[in-house]
Design a protein around this motif. Structure first.
Motif, mmCIF file in Angstrom:
data_model
loop_
_atom_site.group_PDB
_atom_site.id
_atom_site.type_symbol
_atom_site.label_atom_id
_atom_site.label_comp_id
_atom_site.label_asym_id
_atom_site.label_seq_id
_atom_site.Cartn_x
_atom_site.Cartn_y
_atom_site.Cartn_z
ATOM 1 N N LYS A 139 0.672 -1.290 -0.044
ATOM 2 C CA LYS A 139 -0.083 0.100 0.083
ATOM 3 C C LYS A 139 0.841 1.162 -0.027
ATOM 4 C CE LYS A 139 -4.052 -2.363 0.791
ATOM 5 N NZ LYS A 139 -3.823 -3.316 -0.289
ATOM 6 N N PHE A 140 1.556 1.637 -1.164
ATOM 7 C CA PHE A 140 2.364 2.681 -1.279
ATOM 8 C C PHE A 140 1.622 3.986 -1.619
ATOM 9 C CE2 PHE A 140 4.970 -1.277 -2.403
ATOM 10 C CZ PHE A 140 5.777 -1.301 -1.502
ATOM 11 N N THR A 141 2.187 5.130 -1.091
ATOM 12 C CA THR A 141 1.622 6.199 -1.631
ATOM 13 C C THR A 141 2.294 6.547 -3.328
ATOM 14 O OG1 THR A 141 3.846 7.652 -0.878
ATOM 15 C CG2 THR A 141 1.698 7.222 0.519
ATOM 16 N N ALA A 142 1.750 7.612 -3.858
ATOM 17 C CA ALA A 142 2.464 7.818 -5.316
ATOM 18 C C ALA A 142 3.800 8.172 -5.081
ATOM 19 C CB ALA A 142 1.560 9.037 -5.607
ATOM 20 N N ASP A 143 4.057 8.933 -4.051
ATOM 21 C CA ASP A 143 5.700 9.252 -3.969
ATOM 22 C C ASP A 143 6.452 8.144 -3.695
ATOM 23 O OD1 ASP A 143 5.062 12.064 -4.484
ATOM 24 O OD2 ASP A 143 5.307 12.522 -2.386
ATOM 25 N N GLU A 144 5.940 7.116 -2.679
ATOM 26 C CA GLU A 144 6.831 6.105 -2.386
ATOM 27 C C GLU A 144 6.961 5.247 -3.829
ATOM 28 O OE1 GLU A 144 5.806 4.925 2.195
ATOM 29 O OE2 GLU A 144 4.386 4.483 0.536
ATOM 30 N N LEU A 145 6.055 4.947 -4.410
ATOM 31 C CA LEU A 145 6.003 3.967 -5.935
ATOM 32 C C LEU A 145 6.822 4.545 -6.913
ATOM 33 C CD1 LEU A 145 2.415 2.659 -6.869
ATOM 34 C CD2 LEU A 145 4.297 1.640 -6.321
ATOM 35 N N ARG A 146 6.934 6.145 -7.037
ATOM 36 C CA ARG A 146 7.650 6.764 -7.832
ATOM 37 C C ARG A 146 9.313 6.506 -7.590
ATOM 38 N NH1 ARG A 146 7.480 11.158 -11.334
ATOM 39 N NH2 ARG A 146 9.441 12.173 -11.154
ATOM 40 N N ALA A 147 9.514 6.646 -6.136
ATOM 41 C CA ALA A 147 10.723 6.370 -5.725
ATOM 42 C C ALA A 147 11.312 4.968 -6.072
ATOM 43 C CB ALA A 147 10.953 6.609 -4.073
ATOM 44 N N ILE A 148 10.217 3.903 -5.806
ATOM 45 C CA ILE A 148 10.667 2.729 -5.854
ATOM 46 C C ILE A 148 11.022 2.411 -7.493
ATOM 47 C CG2 ILE A 148 9.571 0.306 -6.134
ATOM 48 C CD1 ILE A 148 8.089 1.122 -3.479
ATOM 49 N N LEU A 149 10.335 2.969 -8.396
ATOM 50 C CA LEU A 149 10.571 2.811 -9.833
ATOM 51 C C LEU A 149 11.919 3.193 -10.100
ATOM 52 C CD1 LEU A 149 9.832 1.557 -12.557
ATOM 53 C CD2 LEU A 149 8.572 3.727 -12.940
ATOM 54 N N ARG A 150 12.023 4.727 -9.753
ATOM 55 C CA ARG A 150 13.365 5.312 -10.193
ATOM 56 C C ARG A 150 14.412 4.492 -9.692
ATOM 57 N NH1 ARG A 150 16.408 9.273 -7.943
ATOM 58 N NH2 ARG A 150 17.413 10.815 -9.499
ATOM 59 N N GLU A 151 14.428 4.020 -8.260
ATOM 60 C CA GLU A 151 15.459 3.343 -7.755
ATOM 61 C C GLU A 151 15.737 1.719 -8.403
ATOM 62 O OE1 GLU A 151 17.423 0.466 -4.537
ATOM 63 O OE2 GLU A 151 15.313 0.272 -5.593
ATOM 64 N N HIS A 152 14.766 1.387 -8.883
ATOM 65 C CA HIS A 152 14.844 -0.048 -9.402
ATOM 66 C C HIS A 152 15.634 0.244 -10.708
ATOM 67 C CE1 HIS A 152 13.511 -3.794 -10.910
ATOM 68 N NE2 HIS A 152 13.504 -3.464 -11.958
ATOM 69 N N ILE A 153 15.086 1.258 -11.596
ATOM 70 C CA ILE A 153 15.840 1.602 -12.941
ATOM 71 C C ILE A 153 17.136 1.931 -12.720
ATOM 72 C CG2 ILE A 153 15.368 3.229 -15.047
ATOM 73 C CD1 ILE A 153 12.586 3.091 -14.791
ATOM 74 N N LYS A 154 17.355 2.784 -11.843
ATOM 75 C CA LYS A 154 18.748 3.338 -11.724
ATOM 76 C C LYS A 154 19.823 2.235 -11.294
ATOM 77 C CE LYS A 154 18.403 7.820 -12.159
ATOM 78 N NZ LYS A 154 19.235 9.013 -12.438
ATOM 79 N N THR A 155 19.166 1.303 -10.338
ATOM 80 C CA THR A 155 20.074 0.152 -9.839
ATOM 81 C C THR A 155 20.215 -0.926 -11.065
ATOM 82 O OG1 THR A 155 19.121 0.506 -7.681
ATOM 83 C CG2 THR A 155 20.152 -1.705 -8.142
#
Ligand code: G3I
Length: 367
Positions: A139-155
């Motif tokens: 149950k992530f907030t929009a900000d959390e989801l955005r950060a998750i995607l960004r971190e995944h792609i960067k990693t």
């Protein structure tokens, strides 16, 4: 023998001398490296295969193909100049827990590719399918989801920077009617369509050399879905978003006609300044009661493979043609489509079908 080919052959021999967990009994056809697809291909044209593992393979009664099947690896190394992890770079496989990545097999594939002078197609970063439960059910907030995607792609993109030729950044984001998958796709649903452009920007920052693609099925023809990609990509490029390519997967069936406008469709994307590619080619069929395809089916299958390859070869920017597995032994088709199969270019024991020979002679004709 050309020096580059000689080196490639030596590399292949070195790779294959590594002991493997188990070996299969079948011996692949070995009539010399110069009778392979990669040898026949024109300079700069990549002929690829998916690397079997993960996904449906985990439910089958055989060990992991890529890490365990030595004849499989030998054919993969000998025949292809490009490899695509079939499942091993998808979210559920490579990012199984929020704070844990599983890079083992993806690393091994990238290493294998280097040893065998192959390029790699990365697959995939933003998709509605094969996402881990922690992501889909969290149950992530929009900000959390955005950060998750960004971190995944960067990693993930950052880890393989310089070693991936093409990334399928966004996979299957439209339905067949050309609508964005606003309910199924967690990213688009929760963050809006603008997240797609961000995914391309983040991937480009993480690896400025990788060519970044939209990838989908049922976009071989000019139709509502490919029109939607055409319009979106035109807009994104006008806005300076780093989109470099458009690819058609090429999962065809003999139960349907051949998409005669494939070449014309690829050409319109090329005219936007894009690279194009065929990325997951196979040709399935409804099997007779015997389970063995008829001669006529095999001939028609060879014709479909050959026509897809010819369409790509006729488009200046289409320099990459990948089949979704090369042996029926590991094909996804019978698992997904009951009564269908025989979709690849080799039988279970790696002997070659008419479709294999059609691909090789078509490539050789363009050298
Ligand atoms: O995750 C479920 C699990 O919860 C469930 O218990 C189990 C029971 O069957 O299924 C699991 O899902 C499997 C999934 O991989 C995730 O690992 C499916 O059964 C399995 O069929 C699936 O296979 C992969 C499929 O993508 C998933 O969409 C195939 O191996 C893979 O070849 C295929 O590849 C896709 C490309 O990535 C994109 N284009 C289409 C192509 C063919 O579908």
């Amino acid at each position: 023998m050309k020096p580059a080919r000689l080196i490639m052959t030596l590399f292949t021999a070195v790779t294959l001398s590594v002991p493997l967990a188990s070996t299969a009994s079948a011996a692949p056809e070995t009539d010399g490296h110069h009778h392979t697809l990669r040898w026949a291909a024109p300079k700069g044209f990549h002929i690829g295969s998916a690397v079997a593992g993960g996904g449906h393979h985990e439910e089958q009664p055989y060990p992991d193909p890529f890490t365990s099947d030595r004849p499989y690896r030998r054919v993969l190394a000998a025949e292809f100049s490009s490899v695509s992890p079939e499942n091993q770079m998808k979210w559920e496989y490579i990012h199984p827990e929020r704070n844990r990545y599983n890079f083992g097999t993806a690393d091994a594939i990238v290493r294998f590719a280097k040893q065998n002078r192959q390029v790699v197609r990365g697959h995939t970063l933003l998709w509605h399918s094969q996402n881990p439960e922690w992501l889909e059910q969290g149950k992530f907030t929009a900000d959390e989801l955005r950060a998750i995607l960004r971190e995944h792609i960067k990693t993930v993109v950052g880890r393989y920077a310089g070693r991936i030729q093409q990334w399928d950044v966004a996979n299957e984001i439209f339905t067949d009617s050309g609508a964005l998958r606003t309910t199924e796709n967690i990213w688009i649903r929760e963050l809006g369509p603008g997240i797609v452009a961000d995914a391309f920007r983040w991937a480009h920052q993480a690896d400025p050399k990788a060519k970044l693609f939209f990838n989908d099925y049922n976009v071989e023809s000019v139709n509502a879905k490919s029109d939607a990609y055409y319009a979106l990509i035109k807009d994104l490029r006008a806005a300076g978003v780093p989109v470099h390519g458009f690819s058609a997967q090429g999962h065809l069936s003999l139960d349907y006609g051949f998409p005669d406008d494939l070449e014309r469709n690829l050409k319109r994307f090329a005219s936007l300044g894009l690279e194009t590619a065929m990325t997951e080619v196979d040709v399935r069929m409804t099997l007779p009661a015997s389970g063995v395809p008829t001669e006529a089916q095999l001939r028609q299958q060879a014709d479909y493979y050959q026509r897809m390859l010819t369409a790509c070869l006729n488009v200046r920017t289409c320099r990459s043609f990948t089949i979704w597995g090369f042996t029926d032994k590991y094909s996804w088709v019978p698992v997904f489509f009951q009564g269908q199969g025989a979709a690849t270019v080799m039988w279970n024991d790696y002997t070659r079908k008419p479709a294999y020979h059609a691909l090789r002679s078509t490539l050789a004709g363009r050298r």
